[in-house]
Design an enzyme around this catalytic site. Sequence first.
Site, mmCIF file in Angstrom:
data_model
loop_
_atom_site.group_PDB
_atom_site.id
_atom_site.type_symbol
_atom_site.label_atom_id
_atom_site.label_comp_id
_atom_site.label_asym_id
_atom_site.label_seq_id
_atom_site.Cartn_x
_atom_site.Cartn_y
_atom_site.Cartn_z
ATOM 1 N N CYS A 221 59.689 -31.370 -61.908
ATOM 2 C CA CYS A 221 60.488 -32.568 -62.209
ATOM 3 C C CYS A 221 61.588 -32.846 -61.167
ATOM 4 C CB CYS A 221 61.045 -32.464 -63.621
ATOM 5 S SG CYS A 221 61.535 -34.081 -64.281
ATOM 6 N N ARG B 15 63.605 -44.029 -69.974
ATOM 7 C CA ARG B 15 63.065 -42.731 -69.576
ATOM 8 C C ARG B 15 61.631 -42.584 -70.063
ATOM 9 N NH1 ARG B 15 66.913 -39.694 -67.541
ATOM 10 N NH2 ARG B 15 65.652 -37.814 -67.644
ATOM 11 N N HIS C 93 57.651 -29.946 -67.829
ATOM 12 C CA HIS C 93 58.601 -28.937 -68.295
ATOM 13 C C HIS C 93 57.930 -28.162 -69.414
ATOM 14 C CE1 HIS C 93 62.207 -30.187 -66.190
ATOM 15 N NE2 HIS C 93 61.970 -31.441 -66.503
HETATM 16 N N1 GLN Z 1 66.833 -36.405 -62.998
HETATM 17 C C1 GLN Z 1 65.445 -36.673 -62.858
HETATM 18 C C2 GLN Z 1 64.970 -37.871 -63.663
HETATM 19 O O1 GLN Z 1 65.558 -38.195 -64.675
HETATM 20 C C3 GLN Z 1 64.673 -35.419 -63.226
HETATM 21 C C4 GLN Z 1 64.781 -35.044 -64.656
HETATM 22 C C5 GLN Z 1 64.166 -33.723 -64.994
HETATM 23 O O2 GLN Z 1 64.102 -32.773 -64.185
HETATM 24 N N2 GLN Z 1 63.732 -33.612 -66.237
HETATM 25 O O3 GLN Z 1 64.001 -38.467 -63.247
#
Ligand code: GLN
Length: 240
Positions: free
Chosen positions: A94, A128, A191
Amino acid sequence: MMIKIAHLYPDMLNLYGDRGNIIALTERMNARGIEVQTDAITMGKTFNADDYDILFIGGGQDFEQDVLLDDLKKGKDVQIHNAIESGKVMLAICGGYQMLGKYYKTYDGKMLEYMGALDFYTEGKPERMIGNYAYKTKEGIEVVGFENHSGRTYLGESVEPLGKMIKGYGNNGEDGTEGVRYKNTFGTYSHGPVLPKNPKFADLLIAKALENKYGKADLAPLDDTLEEKAQQQVMKLYIK
Ligand code: GLN
């Protein structure tokens, strides 16, 4: 046999138990009589990629990704870039995955220039992309994971995706791709952590690291009953 792992920024980039990937790699190697040594490469620590067989970097929030940028540019970026080109095994999750690319423009307009080790860029949006998801690699490995990112990643011509989406958003929610793959470097939004419940993916990394170091990899099969059950459960509840 002995494999050395560099865990980059373990104290800063460790969302959703990403360090579980190191534990899975270690356990699966130890079970086959392979010794594993892991070093934490924190901010300010000198890092020589030649000392390691596997590099690992986890995910983080936009804030940590920004804070780390200075440290990354004091030489770790060059080490990582050269390691990737030389075919060293690397797994990036990520936020750590995003840091291998050219840049990350956050949803609120901040431009983070990354190392450009791989041909892709990432742009954030306020909505998101969150959920359990699954994708399939070119070896036919079905990987289940959990994604939570604002960044949309777009791959260039010189890299391939790690997998094709089975369900979920993946790189950008548009082109059906997930993650990146270049030589022996793998980037993914998974993740969870990803390797404990995807033992075939873990073994793919281990095999490549052993081939690099010893010229061959004969991985004895392990009893993966529990791992397979965990994977099937995710598939049944969220995916298929
Ligand atoms: N900050 C990055 C995003 O929001 C990665 C997030 C993460 O590692 N879960 O895209």
